[in-house]
Design a protein around this motif. Structure first.
Motif, mmCIF file in Angstrom:
data_model
loop_
_atom_site.group_PDB
_atom_site.id
_atom_site.type_symbol
_atom_site.label_atom_id
_atom_site.label_comp_id
_atom_site.label_asym_id
_atom_site.label_seq_id
_atom_site.Cartn_x
_atom_site.Cartn_y
_atom_site.Cartn_z
ATOM 1 N N LEU A 144 24.667 22.817 21.367
ATOM 2 C CA LEU A 144 24.240 21.735 20.476
ATOM 3 C C LEU A 144 22.719 21.590 20.511
ATOM 4 C CD1 LEU A 144 24.998 19.405 18.599
ATOM 5 C CD2 LEU A 144 25.239 17.940 20.618
ATOM 6 N N CYS A 145 22.126 21.737 21.692
ATOM 7 C CA CYS A 145 20.664 21.672 21.794
ATOM 8 C C CYS A 145 20.010 22.853 21.088
ATOM 9 C CB CYS A 145 20.254 21.673 23.268
ATOM 10 S SG CYS A 145 20.757 20.200 24.176
ATOM 11 N N LEU A 146 20.632 24.034 21.196
ATOM 12 C CA LEU A 146 20.053 25.232 20.595
ATOM 13 C C LEU A 146 20.070 25.175 19.067
ATOM 14 C CD1 LEU A 146 21.577 28.011 22.890
ATOM 15 C CD2 LEU A 146 19.250 27.095 22.947
ATOM 16 N N GLN A 147 21.022 24.433 18.496
ATOM 17 C CA GLN A 147 21.113 24.340 17.043
ATOM 18 C C GLN A 147 19.971 23.547 16.433
ATOM 19 O OE1 GLN A 147 24.987 23.459 15.175
ATOM 20 N NE2 GLN A 147 25.781 23.398 17.260
ATOM 21 N N ARG A 148 19.410 22.628 17.225
ATOM 22 C CA ARG A 148 18.438 21.695 16.666
ATOM 23 C C ARG A 148 17.102 22.382 16.410
ATOM 24 N NH1 ARG A 148 20.234 17.511 21.005
ATOM 25 N NH2 ARG A 148 21.991 16.520 19.971
ATOM 26 N N GLY A 149 16.263 21.685 15.636
ATOM 27 C CA GLY A 149 14.928 22.202 15.386
ATOM 28 C C GLY A 149 14.631 22.413 13.927
ATOM 29 N N GLY A 150 15.584 22.060 13.046
ATOM 30 C CA GLY A 150 15.329 22.193 11.614
ATOM 31 C C GLY A 150 15.097 23.634 11.215
ATOM 32 N N ASN A 151 14.086 23.831 10.350
ATOM 33 C CA ASN A 151 13.799 25.167 9.826
ATOM 34 C C ASN A 151 12.854 25.965 10.708
ATOM 35 O OD1 ASN A 151 15.378 24.749 7.505
ATOM 36 N ND2 ASN A 151 13.688 23.684 6.487
ATOM 37 N N ALA A 152 12.346 25.348 11.770
ATOM 38 C CA ALA A 152 11.435 26.062 12.659
ATOM 39 C C ALA A 152 12.219 27.100 13.460
ATOM 40 C CB ALA A 152 10.740 25.072 13.594
ATOM 41 N N ARG A 153 11.841 28.350 13.322
ATOM 42 C CA ARG A 153 12.573 29.425 13.998
ATOM 43 C C ARG A 153 12.065 29.571 15.426
ATOM 44 N NH1 ARG A 153 13.577 34.983 11.005
ATOM 45 N NH2 ARG A 153 15.133 33.628 10.062
ATOM 46 N N ARG A 154 13.018 29.600 16.387
ATOM 47 C CA ARG A 154 12.712 29.829 17.803
ATOM 48 C C ARG A 154 13.520 31.040 18.246
ATOM 49 N NH1 ARG A 154 12.520 24.462 16.744
ATOM 50 N NH2 ARG A 154 10.801 23.255 17.657
ATOM 51 N N PRO A 155 12.880 32.194 18.307
ATOM 52 C CA PRO A 155 13.609 33.452 18.521
ATOM 53 C C PRO A 155 14.430 33.501 19.795
ATOM 54 C CG PRO A 155 11.350 33.875 17.797
ATOM 55 C CD PRO A 155 11.443 32.418 18.086
ATOM 56 N N HIS A 156 14.049 32.736 20.836
ATOM 57 C CA HIS A 156 14.786 32.826 22.096
ATOM 58 C C HIS A 156 16.170 32.181 22.023
ATOM 59 C CE1 HIS A 156 13.341 28.656 22.391
ATOM 60 N NE2 HIS A 156 14.311 28.469 23.286
ATOM 61 N N ARG A 157 16.424 31.377 21.025
ATOM 62 C CA ARG A 157 17.679 30.621 20.975
ATOM 63 C C ARG A 157 18.874 31.482 20.569
ATOM 64 N NH1 ARG A 157 16.282 24.595 18.518
ATOM 65 N NH2 ARG A 157 15.042 23.890 20.308
ATOM 66 N N ALA A 158 18.671 32.469 19.693
ATOM 67 C CA ALA A 158 19.792 33.309 19.269
ATOM 68 C C ALA A 158 20.401 34.073 20.447
ATOM 69 C CB ALA A 158 19.347 34.264 18.168
ATOM 70 N N PRO A 159 19.605 34.790 21.259
ATOM 71 C CA PRO A 159 20.209 35.458 22.429
ATOM 72 C C PRO A 159 20.782 34.478 23.447
ATOM 73 C CG PRO A 159 17.805 35.728 22.412
ATOM 74 C CD PRO A 159 18.186 35.171 21.095
ATOM 75 N N ALA A 160 20.177 33.280 23.547
ATOM 76 C CA ALA A 160 20.707 32.276 24.472
ATOM 77 C C ALA A 160 22.108 31.837 24.050
ATOM 78 C CB ALA A 160 19.770 31.078 24.544
ATOM 79 N N ALA A 161 22.316 31.673 22.739
ATOM 80 C CA ALA A 161 23.631 31.274 22.237
ATOM 81 C C ALA A 161 24.668 32.372 22.515
ATOM 82 C CB ALA A 161 23.555 30.977 20.738
ATOM 83 N N LEU A 162 24.303 33.623 22.294
ATOM 84 C CA LEU A 162 25.227 34.728 22.582
ATOM 85 C C LEU A 162 25.524 34.822 24.085
ATOM 86 C CD1 LEU A 162 23.738 37.443 20.190
ATOM 87 C CD2 LEU A 162 25.924 36.266 19.939
ATOM 88 N N TRP A 163 24.529 34.498 24.902
ATOM 89 C CA TRP A 163 24.724 34.502 26.367
ATOM 90 C C TRP A 163 25.774 33.476 26.776
ATOM 91 C CZ3 TRP A 163 22.926 30.438 29.695
ATOM 92 C CH2 TRP A 163 23.052 30.694 31.055
ATOM 93 N N VAL A 164 25.705 32.273 26.175
ATOM 94 C CA VAL A 164 26.703 31.230 26.481
ATOM 95 C C VAL A 164 28.102 31.693 26.072
ATOM 96 C CG1 VAL A 164 27.453 28.894 25.913
ATOM 97 C CG2 VAL A 164 25.039 29.349 26.293
ATOM 98 N N LEU A 165 28.216 32.286 24.884
ATOM 99 C CA LEU A 165 29.520 32.745 24.415
ATOM 100 C C LEU A 165 30.084 33.823 25.335
ATOM 101 C CD1 LEU A 165 31.683 32.618 22.186
ATOM 102 C CD2 LEU A 165 30.385 34.367 20.950
ATOM 103 N N ASP A 166 29.253 34.739 25.799
ATOM 104 C CA ASP A 166 29.714 35.791 26.707
ATOM 105 C C ASP A 166 30.167 35.198 28.039
ATOM 106 O OD1 ASP A 166 29.165 37.693 24.817
ATOM 107 O OD2 ASP A 166 27.186 38.215 25.628
ATOM 108 N N LEU A 167 29.430 34.186 28.548
ATOM 109 C CA LEU A 167 29.820 33.549 29.804
ATOM 110 C C LEU A 167 31.186 32.859 29.683
ATOM 111 C CD1 LEU A 167 26.495 31.912 31.075
ATOM 112 C CD2 LEU A 167 27.668 33.902 32.033
#
Length: 858
Positions: A72-95
């Protein structure tokens, strides 16, 4: 506190997974600016404890709730792109997968929120080229796990919608140049349509096995419609209409209100119609609006109530259509929105986007007083903002659109009006208004405005003021507009000025790529100026372009616009060889076309320019008329051979007939009448609209007939005038309405003739033409008309006694009428004095039985 006591060995403290989950969720819900880092710390703490031998996995492990909190925290931020969040989300799903599958922990199984959150993170923060494929993989994994029984979470409608949205966002991602990739959009559209088909199949129970609850809803269809529009297909509107029809059919079959079309879906349809850019897109948009209003008012579908976005989309379609009355229709829709809002429809309050669309529609409508009306809309917006409607603050687009309206207006004061708006914008921005800042487009619009009125000095000064602003850099269009301003300036030395500016560009703006359009503008400046060597200078630029093109600069390859402009420069030259040079250039251009250069394909304008060059030499250069007629014959042969762009139009016929009028050769009037009938037959029989006879063609033919020594010439000229007036009376077509030159030419056909014997007939024609001219409320005699009338009276009614008195009285009447119409000069008064002196000393020339001139004038 719990961890601290656990570390100290307090065996009464129980560590449970839900403690970590609730703390992580508390941070996620807090909207704290540091929530993402805090949630990540909780997850890291869980992983550290899992590795400790004194902690059981059942006591401490990553749960779905904790993982979702971090997602939920990773989704936030509007249109500002934060490249580190996409791999972080995949890391959570893998865990979570690892804990659930390998650890057998039921509370670690990813749920629908998990999948949707990961896909959303990929869409917002991942690479556009990779995110849709990762999202599709996650959906396929969810479907596979559920179908095989390895997972209990079915693929939901929300997950499908989220994945489809990832495809749409990935397909419409713009590159470094600001342009979308059409092939990428098309591929994304195919994927989205395939997912919709799959959902409809599941909803119809045809999927087989454990299909899951994923059925399309209103959001699903909206996403697919947006994909259709983003695909930029020429039939985007048809595709959106087909999807609305599918929704109607599904609603009729299932009765599910979730798939019933709403105003949102029709707004997408209206947007697709507007984006089509077709010249007729305004009419279908108005029909869609009428359908929505009728459906809502009749209670057929209350969900189709038009909102502000609906009306704004229709106004945008009107602006893009260029249809007649589009500006007026846009104003009417705006007034309707304002009235409905006053009646209580709060969702119909026009916003700044609506007002900008109305201004844009007016700017592109070319209607009468469109620029003044656009200025009035801007003043209204400013007044509403000043009176407290803070969401109606004029922005850069608002002001730039009004400037564009002035640029298109053709108004004499357009440049001054546009500069005033620009100066106001500059002042407001300096005063701290960040919402209004003139950009390059704004400056270009003002320079374009100045270019169209030919104010080249101010246009160049404005560009130089841009260069003094460190935040603005003139672009290629800026320089091109200044060159066009010099071309239209009518300065005697416009060619020299434009040439100097082009040379200045080469030195001071090396980053600006000089293209053929800029060269063409300079050549056009040479063609329009009055400098003696304009033809040579224009041709010199043509040769420079050809050399650079042959050296590898394809952008500077001369085209037919280049050749035609150089030909025009020669056509206006006073040098004896100018017409021959123009014809030689035409032959050179045709040779290039026949050699494979498609850009040099001759068209009607090329041939007309060459013909006009010889027309200017008729009577001064031997064989000029024959050369002009030969070129016209070449044009007709080119058209018959399949070159539709060389189709002879009414102006080509008019120029050739003008050549015949100027050459005064025996048989020229007869040939002119034949050409006139040929053009008329092309229009009436063959349906060639471009050959439709107009005022210019009629007048040129009358002029040629008038120059004939044939005694019937005045009668033939009058017959052409009668035919012209009858055509106008029958059709109301203003293109065939006689003008003052037409009437004057008929009068001129009757006077100063060498043949005698039909003076009464010619006098009757002169007086009849004068009477008709006085009856025209939209025309009035000019000084040429009055001079011709006095010459006719002097020629046809000279004599003493009653004839002389009548002659003088008619002349006085003509003179008094001319005075009232302000059509008198020193030459007219001199003619009248001459008539007064000679009024009683000559013999009447009117043949016996001729009717009274006074009676005919009455």
């Amino acid at each position: 506190l719990v961890l601290e006591k656990f570390e100290r060995g307090n065996d009464r403290v129980e560590i449970r997974p839900d403690i970590f989950s609730m703390v992580a969720w508390a941070w996620a819900k807090s909207l704290h600016p540091d929530a993402e880092r805090k949630c990540r710390a909780v997850l890291d703490g869980i992983l550290v404890l899992e590795d400790r031998p004194d902690v059981r996995a059942a006591d401490v492990h990553l749960t779905t709730m904790a993982g979702n909190a971090y997602l939920l925290c990773l989704q936030r931020g509007g249109n500002a792109r934060r490249p580190h969040r996409a791999p972080a989300a995949l890391w959570v799903l893998d865990l979570l997968h690892e804990s659930h599958v390998e650890g057998g922990l039921a509370d670690a199984e990813p749920n629908s929120f998990t999948y949707c959150s990961v896909v959303t993170c990929l869409t917002r923060h991942g690479k556009s080229s990779e995110a849709p494929w990762e999202a599709q993989r996650i959906l396929d994994e969810c479907k596979s796990n559920y179908a095989s029984g390895r997972g209990s979470v079915p693929p939901t409608t929300v997950l499908y919608n989220t994945v489809m949205n990832a495809w749409v966002k990935g397909g419409t991602e713009r590159g470094s140049g600001g342009r979308s990739n059409p092939s990428k959009n098309s591929a994304a559209l195919k994927k989205v349509e395939a997912l919709l088909d799959e959902m409809e199949t599941r909803g119809d129970g045809r999927a087989g096995g454990r299909g899951g609850p994923a059925v399309p809803d209103a959001v699903t269809y909206s996403i697919v419609m947006n994909a259709v529009v983003a695909g930029r297909r020429s039939d985007a509107a048809d595709g959106v209409r087909a999807l609305i029809d599918r929704m109607d059919a599904r609603y009729g079959a299932t009765g599910d209100p979730a798939v019933r079309p709403t105003a949102k879906h029709y707004n997408i349809l209206l947007h697709s119609i507007a984006m089509s850019g077709k010249r007729s897109c305004g009419s279908p948009a108005l029909r869609v609006l009428d359908f929505m209003e009728k459906s809502y008012l009749d209670g057929v579908n209350v969900g189709l109530k038009p909102d502000a976005k609906t009306y704004t989309s229709v106004i945008n379609a009107l602006a893009r259509s260029g249809q007649k009355g589009s500006g007026k229709n846009a104003e009417m829709l705006l007034e309707k929105m304002v009235e409905l809002h006053k009646m209580g429809h709060k969702d119909l309050l026009p916003n700044i986007v609506t007002y900008n669309a109305v201004i844009n529609a007016l700017a592109k409508s070319y209607e009468r007083n469109a620029a003044e009306r656009a200025q009035k809309v801007l003043d209204t917006v400013q007044e509403l903002y000043t009176n407290g409607q803070r969401d109606l603050k004029p922005d850069t687009l608002t002001c730039s659109s009004v400037i564009d309206a002035w640029a298109r207006s053709g108004h004499k004061q357009a440049g001054t009006k546009a500069e005033h708006i620009l100066n106001t914008m500059i002042y407001l921005h300096k005063e701290g208004d960040a919402n209004i800042k003139p950009d390059v487009i704004t400056y270009n619009s003002v320079i374009n405005c100045l270019a169209k009125v030919g104010d080249a000095r101010r246009a160049q000064d404005l560009m130089e003021s841009m260069q003094s602003d460190t935040t603005l850099t003139p672009c290629g269009r800026t320089y091109a507009l200044v060159l066009h301003a010099w071309a239209r300036s009518r300065h005697r030395d416009a060619g020299t000025r434009a040439q100097a500016f082009l040379d200045y560009m080469k030195v001071t703006a090396p980053d600006i790529r000089i293209n053929k359009h800029m060269y063409n503008a300079v050549i056009d400046a040479w063609a329009r100026c009055r400098e003696l060597d304009a033809g040579e200078r224009a041709e010199r630029l043509l040769r420079e372009m050809a050399r650079r093109s042959d050296a590898g600069d394809a952008e500077l390859r001369p085209d037919r616009v280049t050749y035609t402009s150089v030909m025009n420069a020669w056509a206006k030259s006073t040098k004896r060889e100018s017409a021959a040079r123009a014809q030689a250039l035409m032959e050179e251009m045709i040779a290039r076309y026949e050699a494979g250069d498609a850009g040099c394909r001759p068209n009607t304008r090329c041939f007309c320019t060459a013909i006009n060059a010889w027309n200017r030499k008729t009577g001064r250069v031997e064989g000029a008329a024959d050369s002009a007629l030969a070129i016209f014959q070449q044009q007709r042969e080119s058209y018959r051979a399949g070159n539709v762009e060389a189709k002879p139009n009414v102006y080509a016929y008019a120029i050739v007939i003008d050549v015949l009028a100027n050459c005064r050769q025996l048989g020229a009037p007869k040939r002119a009448l034949e050409l006139f009938e040929e053009a008329d037959a092309l229009y009436r029989v063959s349906g060639v609209l471009e050959a439709k006879p107009n005022t210019i063609l009629y007048t040129s033919t009358i002029k040629c007939v008038a120059s004939s020594p044939d005694a019937d010439a005045p009668v033939l000229a009058m017959e052409l005038l009668n035919r012209m007036e009858q055509s106008y009376a029958a059709t109301g077509d203003r293109e065939v309405r006689p003008n003052i030159i037409t009437y004057n030419t008929v009068v001129l056909a009757c006077i100063h003739r060498k043949d005698r014997g039909r003076e009464a007939e010619r006098l009757a024609i002169v007086l009849e033409v004068y009477r008709r001219l006085l009856d025209r409320p939209d025309l009035r005699p000019n000084t040429s008309t009055v001079a011709y009338m006095l010459d006719a009276l002097d020629e046809f009614m000279a004599g003493g006694g009653e004839a002389g008195a009548e002659q003088l009285r008619l002349a006085e009447e003509v003179y008094e009428t001319a005075k009232g119409l302000k059509a008198v000069d020193d030459g007219i008064f001199g003619r009248l004095l001459q008539l007064r002196r000679r009024g009683s000393s000559r013999t009447p020339l009117v043949d016996e039985g001729g009717s009274s001139g006074a009676a005919q004038l009455n």
